[in-house]
Design a protein around this motif. Structure first.
Motif, PDB file in Angstrom:
ATOM      1  N   PRO A  66       0.823  -1.203   0.000  1.00 14.56           N
ATOM      2  CA  PRO A  66       0.000   0.000   0.000  1.00 14.56           C
ATOM      3  C   PRO A  66       0.862   1.261   0.000  1.00 14.56           C
ATOM      4  O   PRO A  66       2.004   1.253   0.437  1.00 14.56           O
ATOM      5  N   LEU A  67       0.261   2.343  -0.457  1.00 16.17           N
ATOM      6  CA  LEU A  67       0.933   3.646  -0.454  1.00 16.17           C
ATOM      7  C   LEU A  67       0.568   4.397   0.822  1.00 16.17           C
ATOM      8  O   LEU A  67      -0.552   4.287   1.319  1.00 16.17           O
ATOM      9  N   VAL A  68       1.521   5.167   1.333  1.00 15.88           N
ATOM     10  CA  VAL A  68       1.279   5.951   2.542  1.00 15.88           C
ATOM     11  C   VAL A  68       1.677   7.406   2.250  1.00 15.88           C
ATOM     12  O   VAL A  68       2.753   7.866   2.648  1.00 15.88           O
ATOM     13  N   PRO A  69       0.810   8.149   1.560  1.00 11.28           N
ATOM     14  CA  PRO A  69       1.106   9.560   1.304  1.00 11.28           C
ATOM     15  C   PRO A  69       0.885  10.376   2.573  1.00 11.28           C
ATOM     16  O   PRO A  69       0.100   9.987   3.442  1.00 11.28           O
ATOM     17  N   VAL A  70       1.570  11.530   2.664  1.00  7.35           N
ATOM     18  CA  VAL A  70       1.441  12.365   3.859  1.00  7.35           C
ATOM     19  C   VAL A  70       0.305  13.383   3.744  1.00  7.35           C
ATOM     20  O   VAL A  70      -0.008  14.045   4.731  1.00  7.35           O
ATOM     21  N   SER A  71      -0.293  13.496   2.567  1.00  4.93           N
ATOM     22  CA  SER A  71      -1.390  14.458   2.405  1.00  4.93           C
ATOM     23  C   SER A  71      -2.441  13.896   1.466  1.00  4.93           C
ATOM     24  O   SER A  71      -2.171  13.008   0.649  1.00  4.93           O
TER      25      SER A  71
ATOM     26  N   GLN B  15      -3.709   8.072  -6.782  1.00  3.91           N
ATOM     27  CA  GLN B  15      -4.879   7.372  -7.292  1.00  3.91           C
ATOM     28  C   GLN B  15      -5.156   7.702  -8.760  1.00  3.91           C
ATOM     29  O   GLN B  15      -5.801   6.930  -9.457  1.00  3.91           O
ATOM     30  N   GLN B  16      -4.649   8.829  -9.232  1.00  3.56           N
ATOM     31  CA  GLN B  16      -4.811   9.232 -10.630  1.00  3.56           C
ATOM     32  C   GLN B  16      -3.690   8.706 -11.523  1.00  3.56           C
ATOM     33  O   GLN B  16      -3.792   8.779 -12.741  1.00  3.56           O
TER      34      GLN B  16
ATOM     35  N   ALA C 133      -4.102   1.391  -8.790  1.00  2.00           N
ATOM     36  CA  ALA C 133      -4.718   0.158  -8.286  1.00  2.00           C
ATOM     37  C   ALA C 133      -4.288  -0.174  -6.857  1.00  2.00           C
ATOM     38  O   ALA C 133      -4.871  -1.047  -6.214  1.00  2.00           O
ATOM     39  N   TRP C 134      -3.295   0.534  -6.346  1.00  2.00           N
ATOM     40  CA  TRP C 134      -2.799   0.253  -4.995  1.00  2.00           C
ATOM     41  C   TRP C 134      -3.626   1.003  -3.960  1.00  2.00           C
ATOM     42  O   TRP C 134      -4.014   2.146  -4.175  1.00  2.00           O
ATOM     43  N   PRO C 135      -3.859   0.395  -2.837  1.00  4.42           N
ATOM     44  CA  PRO C 135      -4.559   1.129  -1.779  1.00  4.42           C
ATOM     45  C   PRO C 135      -3.658   2.225  -1.214  1.00  4.42           C
ATOM     46  O   PRO C 135      -2.438   2.088  -1.207  1.00  4.42           O
TER      47      PRO C 135
END
Length: 185
Positions: free
Chosen positions: A1-6, A14-15, A21-23
Motif C-alpha cells: 500500500p501507499l502511505v502519502p502524507v497528504s 490514485q490518478q 490500483a494500490w490502496p
C-alpha cells in the motif's frame, strides 16, 4: 500500500497509471510538540532584536527566497496589500540569504535570520511573528505550517497541495484561492 502524507498526494497517486490500483492511506507527518510549542512573542522578539510593535510575518524556506516552489515572490506581492493597511509590517525570513538579497528593497521591512539548523531558533522566530506565511505553489505537507501552528501561530497559505490538510480556513489560519495575492494579503 501507499502511505502519502497528504490528501493531495493520495489523490495524485490514485490518478496515476502506475499506482492507481494500490490502496492508499494518508498518514500525516508527526510534529515534535516539545520543541515546537507556544512561547511569549515579546520575549522572542527581544531575543532576536526585532521590533516590538510592528506586525511581523515569518517565512521559512530551506533553499531561501529563490526557491520558486516556496512562493517568496507571491508573498512579496501580497505584502504590498498588507502594508497598505499596516505600513510597519515586515517579514522574518529563515533560510540561506545572499548579500544581494540583503541589500534589495522589497518595499517592506525584511528581517533576515539566515540559514538555521537549530529547531529552538526556528521556534523563537515563529514565536516572534504574528502569523506564518506558507505561500507555496506546490507542497506536500509543509512542516513549516505544522511548526507554526504548534507554536500557536496562524498560517496563511494558498489552497493548494497538502496545505488544506493543515490549515482550517479561518480556524487555524487563512486559505486564499491558489496564487491570488490580493486575497492572500
Amino acid at each position: 500500500p501507499l502511505v502519502p502524507v497528504s490528501t493531495w498526494l493520495g489523490d495524485l497517486a490514485q490518478q496515476s497509471a502506475l499506482a492507481s490500483a494500490w490502496p492508499a492511506r494518508v498518514i500525516p507527518n508527526v510534529m515534535d510538540t516539545n520543541t515546537f510549542s507556544p512561547q511569549d512573542r515579546a520575549d522572542a522578539r527581544a531575543k532576536l532584536g526585532l521590533p516590538h510593535t510592528s506586525p511581523l510575518v515569518v517565512f521559512i524556506a530551506s533553499a531561501g527566497i529563490d526557491d520558486h516552489r516556496k512562493g517568496w515572490d507571491l508573498l512579496a506581492a501580497a505584502m504590498g496589500v498588507v502594508t497598505q493597511q499596516f505600513p510597519e509590517a515586515g517579514v522574518i525570513v529563515i533560510g540561506p540569504v545572499t548579500d544581494e538579497q540583503r541589500s534589495r528593497d522589497f518595499g517592506f521591512a525584511v528581517h533576515w535570520i539566515g540559514e538555521v539548523l537549530d529547531n529552538s531558533i526556528i521556534r523563537i522566530a515563529i514565536a516572534a511573528a504574528d502569523v506564518s506565511a506558507v505561500p507555496s505553489r506546490a507542497d506536500n505537507l509543509p512542516l513549516t505550517a505544522l511548526e507554526a501552528q504548534s507554536c500557536g501561530r496562524a498560517t496563511v497559505a494558498f489552497e493548494t497541495g497538502g496545505l488544506p490538510d493543515i490549515v482550517s480556513h479561518q480556524v487555524s489560519g487563512f486559505l486564499a484561492p491558489a496564487f491570488d495575492t490580493d486575497a492572500y494579503g
